[in-house]
Design a protein around this motif. Structure first.
Motif, mmCIF file in Angstrom:
data_model
loop_
_atom_site.group_PDB
_atom_site.id
_atom_site.type_symbol
_atom_site.label_atom_id
_atom_site.label_comp_id
_atom_site.label_asym_id
_atom_site.label_seq_id
_atom_site.Cartn_x
_atom_site.Cartn_y
_atom_site.Cartn_z
ATOM 1 N N SER A 1 0.823 -1.210 0.000
ATOM 2 C CA SER A 1 0.000 0.000 0.000
ATOM 3 C C SER A 1 0.859 1.263 0.000
ATOM 4 O O SER A 1 2.035 1.244 0.374
ATOM 5 C CB SER A 1 -0.911 0.026 1.226
ATOM 6 O OG SER A 1 -0.147 0.207 2.408
ATOM 7 N N ASP B 1 0.537 3.752 1.966
ATOM 8 C CA ASP B 1 0.882 4.095 3.354
ATOM 9 C C ASP B 1 2.148 3.375 3.800
ATOM 10 O O ASP B 1 3.001 3.948 4.490
ATOM 11 C CB ASP B 1 -0.282 3.731 4.285
ATOM 12 C CG ASP B 1 -1.467 4.673 4.117
ATOM 13 O OD1 ASP B 1 -1.263 5.788 3.600
ATOM 14 O OD2 ASP B 1 -2.590 4.294 4.485
ATOM 15 N N LYS C 1 5.103 5.022 2.105
ATOM 16 C CA LYS C 1 5.435 6.286 2.759
ATOM 17 C C LYS C 1 6.164 6.043 4.069
ATOM 18 O O LYS C 1 7.110 6.767 4.407
ATOM 19 C CB LYS C 1 4.160 7.095 2.996
ATOM 20 C CG LYS C 1 3.563 7.696 1.732
ATOM 21 C CD LYS C 1 2.307 8.509 2.041
ATOM 22 C CE LYS C 1 1.756 9.171 0.787
ATOM 23 N NZ LYS C 1 0.524 9.950 1.058
ATOM 24 N N ALA C 2 5.736 5.022 4.817
ATOM 25 C CA ALA C 2 6.394 4.692 6.081
ATOM 26 C C ALA C 2 7.840 4.263 5.839
ATOM 27 O O ALA C 2 8.749 4.640 6.587
ATOM 28 C CB ALA C 2 5.632 3.580 6.794
#
Length: 423
Positions: free
Chosen positions: A198, A200, A203-204
């Motif tokens: 994903s 997210d 980005k993490a």
């Protein structure tokens, strides 16, 4: 409890590196001598009896954690006969990784430049290095081959592929002479586009370098591959910032020209994909790569490629975002440079160059207009608040140029072309 691929891999590598340091140069040289023949055997495709290879008693003792890290059972490897036709597949892959680790961590002990000497002196020189130049070239070719193996030969998220990604990134200062920079970057970008990971999670990874401990085994493996590819991209781009920007800019320009010519971009399930397919789906990884280059490289080193940097970033960012956000919000590190200015009203970006040109990018039309402003390198650019005037300055020329757009009823919503008003 599920042990994350990330922590297991890092622990395995740390233990293996500690062992390599403990055995010293002589031990590392012996290790290279024991494993390099498997790469030669793969290249020559010679019958087992025609290739010099280590005997079972001479096989180096590789700790169990290393086999586990590569998903190769230690017992199956140690029990395979060297005369068995199946033996080279595992031994070859492991030899590439082992020698890749040696090169990445002990680059000062390998022959980085070819020296023309006699065969007798070559034997003496060989004793001074872990790997000679020719051996280094062969290991690099096989390491890149392992990175780009088709899915029919190696799973996309295989630990072997992931290890190759990691080693190419860490040792690219050495491998750069034997690998095509564009091909490496494009492959690493594609590995970051996996749809099972994903946005997210991506980005993490970019923000902290860590993989959120959620999801099943397959998704964790995919996230680990994305993380390895992201980190390798960053390492390579930071070592070769200008070359990386030039390589990406060239491929993006080709992509845009082909799209304008009506060429359709067709996705494919094969790996690696064509560069056009990779760029079409890999805008976010490319954005992260260039953003990191901007942040980690000194501003003066980026001046020669600043126009290309802006062009790449505008390619990666969705045009719709500029309707609600400013350039400083989308690319914070860019707006600190006096050679770049953005005006929200006409949605234009001005970029000065060392040639004395100022390139004005119109975000809505995706067009770029070069203005011949100065006879010396441009030092600063700035828009007026309404976007109808652009001021440029060249310290070397000692001049300020004022460019104004056409005015009138038809240009109220969209300023016309900029024309030199006065100097």
């Amino acid at each position: 409890a599920v042990v994350s691929t990330q922590s297991t891999g890092e622990a395995s590598q740390a233990l293996f590196l500690r062992e390599l340091r403990r055995i010293g140069f002589a031990g590392r040289q012996q290790l290279v001598g024991q494993w390099y023949p498997y790469i030669v055997r793969k290249r020559d495709a010679s019958p087992p009896e025609q290739v010099e290879k280590p005997s079972p008693l001479d096989l180096p003792v590789i700790p169990e954690y290393f086999w586990n890290f590569l998903n190769i059972p230690e017992k199956s490897v140690s029990s395979v006969s060297l005369e068995d036709e199946e033996a080279p597949s595992d031994f070859y892959s492991v030899s590439v990784i082992i020698l890749g680790v040696v090169v990445a961590e002990f680059a000062e002990e390998v022959e980085l430049r070819r020296t023309e000497i006699s065969p007798q002196k070559r034997d003496v020189a060989r004793s001074s290095f872990l790997l000679t130049y020719d051996m280094l070239r062969m290991v690099g070719a096989h390491l890149f081959g392992q990175l780009t193996k088709p899915l029919s030969q190696l799973a996309l998220h295989s630990p072997l592929r992931r290890a190759s990604v990691d080693l190419i990134g860490r040792g690219f200062a050495v491998w750069s002479e034997f690998m095509n920079l564009t091909a490496v970057l494009m492959t690493l970008v594609e590995l970051q586009t996996d749809p099972t990971v994903s946005l997210d999670v991506k980005k993490a990874i970019a923000q902290s370098g860590n993989i959120p401990a959620t999801g099943n085994k397959e998704r964790l493996a995919a996230a680990a591959t994305v993380r390895a590819a992201y980190q390798a991209c960053i390492l390579i781009a930071n070592q070769r910032p200008q070359q990386s920007i030039n390589a990406l800019s060239k491929e993006i320009l080709t992509f845009k020209c082909d799209v304008e010519a009506g060429l359709s971009i067709q996705s494919s399930s094969s790996f690696p994909s064509s560069y056009h397919v990779i760029l079409d789906k890999g805008r976010y990884p490319v954005y992260l790569l260039v953003q990191n280059v901007i942040e980690k490289t000194k501003s003066r080193e980026l001046v020669p490629v600043l126009v290309k940097i802006v062009e790449i970033m505008l390619f990666c960012i969705d045009v719709e975002q500029f309707k609600t956000r400013t350039l400083s919000e989308l690319i914070p590190s860019l707006t600190k440079n006096p050679l770049i200015d953005y005006c929200q009203a006409p949605q234009q970006v001005a970029v000065g160059s060392v040639e004395g040109l100022v390139h004005v990018f119109d975000i809505r039309s995706a067009k770029c207009t070069p203005l011949h402003c100065h006879s010396a390198p441009t030092s600063a650019v700035t828009f007026s608040s309404n976007g109808r005037a652009l001021v440029t300055f060249s310290d070397g020329e000692g001049k300020v140029s004022i460019w104004q757009s056409s005015t009138g009823l038809l240009s109220l919503m969209s300023p016309g072309p900029l024309k030199l008003s006065r100097t």
